[in-house]
Design an enzyme around this catalytic site. Sequence first.
Site, PDB file in Angstrom:
ATOM      1  N   LYS A  38       0.826  -1.214   0.000  1.00  0.00           N
ATOM      2  CA  LYS A  38       0.000   0.000   0.000  1.00  0.00           C
ATOM      3  C   LYS A  38       0.857   1.259   0.000  1.00  0.00           C
ATOM      4  O   LYS A  38       1.812   1.363   0.758  1.00  0.00           O
ATOM      5  CB  LYS A  38      -0.884  -0.034   1.250  1.00  0.00           C
ATOM      6  CG  LYS A  38      -2.016   0.951   1.294  1.00  0.00           C
ATOM      7  CD  LYS A  38      -2.898   0.604   2.482  1.00  0.00           C
ATOM      8  CE  LYS A  38      -3.968   1.600   2.750  1.00  0.00           C
ATOM      9  NZ  LYS A  38      -5.010   1.743   1.780  1.00  0.00           N
ATOM     10  N   GLY A  43       6.409   0.882   5.917  1.00  0.00           N
ATOM     11  CA  GLY A  43       7.302  -0.069   5.258  1.00  0.00           C
ATOM     12  C   GLY A  43       7.384   0.158   3.753  1.00  0.00           C
ATOM     13  O   GLY A  43       8.461   0.101   3.154  1.00  0.00           O
ATOM     14  N   CYS A  44       6.243   0.428   3.157  1.00  0.00           N
ATOM     15  CA  CYS A  44       6.201   0.633   1.704  1.00  0.00           C
ATOM     16  C   CYS A  44       6.910   1.922   1.308  1.00  0.00           C
ATOM     17  O   CYS A  44       7.593   1.966   0.277  1.00  0.00           O
ATOM     18  CB  CYS A  44       4.754   0.632   1.219  1.00  0.00           C
ATOM     19  SG  CYS A  44       3.924  -0.955   1.523  1.00  0.00           S
ATOM     20  N   THR A  45       6.759   2.948   2.125  1.00  0.00           N
ATOM     21  CA  THR A  45       7.441   4.211   1.851  1.00  0.00           C
ATOM     22  C   THR A  45       8.951   4.022   1.945  1.00  0.00           C
ATOM     23  O   THR A  45       9.702   4.474   1.080  1.00  0.00           O
ATOM     24  CB  THR A  45       6.964   5.310   2.830  1.00  0.00           C
ATOM     25  OG1 THR A  45       5.550   5.484   2.655  1.00  0.00           O
ATOM     26  CG2 THR A  45       7.681   6.626   2.581  1.00  0.00           C
ATOM     27  N   ALA A  48      10.155   1.960  -1.192  1.00  0.00           N
ATOM     28  CA  ALA A  48      10.125   2.752  -2.429  1.00  0.00           C
ATOM     29  C   ALA A  48      11.170   3.870  -2.400  1.00  0.00           C
ATOM     30  O   ALA A  48      11.806   4.170  -3.414  1.00  0.00           O
ATOM     31  CB  ALA A  48       8.729   3.328  -2.648  1.00  0.00           C
TER      32      ALA A  48
END
Length: 154
Positions: A38, A43-45, A48
């Site tokens: 998401k 974590g995704c930030t 990326a």
Amino acid sequence: MINEGDTPKNTSLPTDGDGTFSISSYAGKTLVLFFYPKDDTPGCTTEATEFSAKQEEFRALGAVIVGVSPDPVKKHDKFKAKHGLTVTLASDEDHQLLNEFGVWVEKSMYGKKYMGVERSTFVIDASGKVEKVWRKVKVKGHVDAVLEHLQNDR
């Protein structure tokens, strides 16, 4: 489910900035395809942002980085702008690619079961075959592990 040695189908997905992603458009290059749950979550930030920060090192090795999540393109555009991301983000709202790669899975949090993305990364070689797979990725140190694979383990 896609494994090492497999050749994925050529699914086409929309990307941030009104682009289109398909595996065949990267023929002749190494594709680092990372699946994440998401946009704009911690974590995704981090993942990326780290892929974006090392993008030039990947490029120097002939590799292109594309992230895939089920979030819509508009959300990807906002996510990229907010965090200064430079990697391409593809939207798989219908879970086509997520299902093919076996990363759209049943998850559980606080006893509740739901479907979501299992954070995973696939390196697809210049001929279109999957060269390396990381499943159930832990963000810390992951981008460096992918880069190290491209530098040393091929």
